[in-house]
Design a protein around this motif. Sequence first.
Motif, PDB file in Angstrom:
ATOM      1  N   ALA A  91      -7.450  10.183  -5.902  1.00 51.85           N
ATOM      2  CA  ALA A  91      -8.435   9.240  -5.251  1.00 51.85           C
ATOM      3  C   ALA A  91      -7.748   8.027  -4.943  1.00 51.85           C
ATOM      4  O   ALA A  91      -7.705   7.180  -3.811  1.00 51.85           O
ATOM      5  N   GLY A  92      -6.782   7.489  -5.803  1.00 46.71           N
ATOM      6  CA  GLY A  92      -5.842   6.279  -5.534  1.00 46.71           C
ATOM      7  C   GLY A  92      -5.094   6.514  -4.369  1.00 46.71           C
ATOM      8  O   GLY A  92      -4.996   5.536  -3.616  1.00 46.71           O
TER       9      GLY A  92
ATOM     10  N   GLN B 199       0.873  -1.074   0.113  1.00 50.31           N
ATOM     11  CA  GLN B 199      -0.098   0.037  -0.061  1.00 50.31           C
ATOM     12  C   GLN B 199       0.841   1.085   0.087  1.00 50.31           C
ATOM     13  O   GLN B 199       0.598   2.295  -0.662  1.00 50.31           O
ATOM     14  N   ALA B 200       1.915   1.303   0.810  1.00 50.89           N
ATOM     15  CA  ALA B 200       2.937   2.447   0.741  1.00 50.89           C
ATOM     16  C   ALA B 200       3.477   2.550  -0.827  1.00 50.89           C
ATOM     17  O   ALA B 200       3.534   3.649  -1.053  1.00 50.89           O
ATOM     18  N   ASP B 201       3.951   1.471  -1.255  1.00 51.56           N
ATOM     19  CA  ASP B 201       4.427   1.665  -2.648  1.00 51.56           C
ATOM     20  C   ASP B 201       3.123   2.131  -3.723  1.00 51.56           C
ATOM     21  O   ASP B 201       3.474   3.059  -4.413  1.00 51.56           O
ATOM     22  N   LEU B 202       2.088   1.807  -3.643  1.00 54.01           N
ATOM     23  CA  LEU B 202       0.946   2.197  -4.271  1.00 54.01           C
ATOM     24  C   LEU B 202       0.720   3.544  -4.047  1.00 54.01           C
ATOM     25  O   LEU B 202       0.743   4.400  -5.056  1.00 54.01           O
ATOM     26  N   GLY B 203       0.608   3.814  -2.781  1.00 54.28           N
ATOM     27  CA  GLY B 203       0.605   5.413  -2.302  1.00 54.28           C
ATOM     28  C   GLY B 203       1.618   6.289  -3.016  1.00 54.28           C
ATOM     29  O   GLY B 203       1.024   7.247  -3.803  1.00 54.28           O
ATOM     30  N   SER B 204       2.748   5.882  -3.135  1.00 55.35           N
ATOM     31  CA  SER B 204       3.853   6.664  -3.793  1.00 55.35           C
ATOM     32  C   SER B 204       3.671   6.498  -5.358  1.00 55.35           C
ATOM     33  O   SER B 204       3.900   7.986  -5.867  1.00 55.35           O
ATOM     34  N   THR B 205       3.215   5.715  -5.699  1.00 53.24           N
ATOM     35  CA  THR B 205       2.880   5.844  -7.382  1.00 53.24           C
ATOM     36  C   THR B 205       1.705   6.715  -7.504  1.00 53.24           C
ATOM     37  O   THR B 205       1.682   7.467  -8.435  1.00 53.24           O
TER      38      THR B 205
END
Length: 76
Positions: free
Chosen positions: A43-44, A29-35
């Motif tokens: 929103a993402g 989730q942290a990686d996705l948040g950074s992306t």
Amino acid sequence: MIDPDNITHGTPDAYRQYLAEVLWFAQIQADLGSTYAAIGDDAGLEYAVRRLVAYLRSVIAALSDLKTMKEDGHAR
């Protein structure tokens, strides 16, 4: 490394295995948040951060349980 096929439920090793798994999900989730932040997808980003926080709350609770278990003499 903990062998997931050789863990008795309710033991410190079971808690550690759970913690490792949830921390792995939090890392995703942290990686996705950074992306999402990098590409401007607010929103993402919000969704990923909310999931990250939920995973971390779960980790904090399980870590507290592990600490209590160890204090009660179930350490290994």
